[in-house]
Design a protein around this motif. Sequence first.
Motif, short mmCIF file in Angstrom:
data_model
loop_
_atom_site.label_atom_id
_atom_site.label_comp_id
_atom_site.label_asym_id
_atom_site.label_seq_id
_atom_site.Cartn_x
_atom_site.Cartn_y
_atom_site.Cartn_z
N LYS A 69 0.85 -1.19 0.00
CA LYS A 69 0.00 0.00 0.00
C LYS A 69 0.89 1.24 0.00
O LYS A 69 1.82 1.35 0.80
CB LYS A 69 -0.91 0.02 1.24
CG LYS A 69 -1.89 1.18 1.23
CD LYS A 69 -2.82 1.14 2.43
CE LYS A 69 -3.82 2.29 2.35
NZ LYS A 69 -4.74 2.32 3.51
N TYR A 97 4.50 -1.25 3.71
CA TYR A 97 4.16 -0.12 2.86
C TYR A 97 5.15 0.07 1.71
O TYR A 97 6.32 -0.32 1.82
CB TYR A 97 4.13 1.18 3.68
CG TYR A 97 2.78 1.48 4.29
CD1 TYR A 97 1.85 2.24 3.61
CD2 TYR A 97 2.44 0.96 5.54
CE1 TYR A 97 0.61 2.50 4.17
CE2 TYR A 97 1.20 1.22 6.10
CZ TYR A 97 0.29 1.99 5.40
OH TYR A 97 -0.94 2.24 5.95
N THR A 138 -3.74 6.85 -1.97
CA THR A 138 -2.58 6.69 -1.10
C THR A 138 -2.85 7.23 0.29
O THR A 138 -3.73 8.09 0.47
CB THR A 138 -1.36 7.42 -1.70
OG1 THR A 138 -0.21 7.20 -0.88
CG2 THR A 138 -1.61 8.91 -1.80
N ASP A 139 -2.11 6.74 1.26
CA ASP A 139 -2.03 7.41 2.55
C ASP A 139 -1.07 8.58 2.39
O ASP A 139 -0.13 8.52 1.60
CB ASP A 139 -1.51 6.45 3.62
CG ASP A 139 -2.49 5.34 3.95
OD1 ASP A 139 -3.67 5.45 3.55
OD2 ASP A 139 -2.08 4.35 4.59
N SER A 162 -6.42 7.83 1.14
CA SER A 162 -6.98 6.79 2.01
C SER A 162 -6.99 7.23 3.46
O SER A 162 -8.03 7.25 4.11
CB SER A 162 -6.17 5.49 1.87
OG SER A 162 -6.24 4.96 0.57
N LYS A 315 -7.04 0.39 8.05
CA LYS A 315 -6.78 -0.30 6.80
C LYS A 315 -8.10 -0.47 6.04
O LYS A 315 -9.14 -0.77 6.62
CB LYS A 315 -6.19 -1.70 7.07
CG LYS A 315 -4.71 -1.68 7.40
CD LYS A 315 -4.20 -3.10 7.58
CE LYS A 315 -2.71 -3.11 7.88
NZ LYS A 315 -2.20 -4.49 8.11
N GLU A 316 -8.02 -0.30 4.75
CA GLU A 316 -9.22 -0.47 3.93
C GLU A 316 -9.50 -1.96 3.74
O GLU A 316 -8.59 -2.74 3.56
CB GLU A 316 -9.04 0.21 2.58
CG GLU A 316 -9.01 1.71 2.65
CD GLU A 316 -8.94 2.35 1.28
OE1 GLU A 316 -9.36 3.51 1.17
OE2 GLU A 316 -8.47 1.70 0.34
#
Length: 316
Positions: A69, A97, A138-139, A162, A315-316
């Motif tokens: 991610k 990540y 994105t985070d 996100s 978290k998705e």
Amino acid sequence: MILFNVLSNNTLFAMLQTYGSTEPNINNPFASASSFQSKAAILDNMPSHNVTVDDINIAYKQMGYADGKPIILITGASSTMDMWNPLLLEALISANYKVIIFENRGVGDSTVGTKDFSINQFADDTLGLLNVLRIDKTDILGWSMGGFIAQQLAATNPDRVSNLILYATSCGGSNDRPTPPEIIAIDKNTTMSQSEKMQKLAPMFFAPASWFEAHPDYTNYFPIPKEYPISQQIHQKQLNASTTWAGTCNTLSSINVPTLIIVGTNDDPAPDSLTLADGIPGSWLIRIGEAGHALMYQHPDDFNRVLKTFLDINKE
């Protein structure tokens, strides 16, 4: 708003110790190094990439899992991408990540371009980088001025974000406090060497004074750049961009992604963090005691544990 007013780092550790892991992995370039200095050297020597985004070339580095991610980190004023704490980057990599760090317009190896400097433009630059890298969502972690950029991006392009992490920042606009004149005076002093400037600036970022007095050798925990990060001209353009930004204070409710606000209590006199937390629905607020603007260097274990806990829960 979820509020954790952290007065003790031991309390924070007990509260969060069940979350996350810091075990190294094969995608972690820092795993072979034991000291902070050696990890910082690895980051310094890591090759950067260069891509064209509209009127500029942006320099960036990517590390961690290629299929992980993504999280993109946006620096503050006068900072290069190599000034991120390598312990933070290592922690994010250990959480699987793909980490992207980059240099804002006019900083380091990123070119100045032809467009005016503004927070909105910096947000467009960041969005352009995501587009070139084919990252749909994105985070985002924004530090100081980078927090302005992150807010602007989240407010105008919520479908691309996100999770949002706002570190040592405010909602800007008329509510933003100006850069202290003593810091500006040091920045503008052309007779001082980089080492001398860092010696003058360090106590101001590593508040309170008692903490810095107990940890005087900042080379053990702060990645000092080999050269002064940016020219005075670019620094002034960044300051102008920050002070002329309209801010998000009146539109914070439009930020509808999970948000973590993290700040040192000695860097939050207003406190700006409460304005952010009150305005952003469902946001977390972590205020860590005995910490200043350089919180992530002062208390890296606590800082990283908070981030990983927030990201793991959301978290998705």
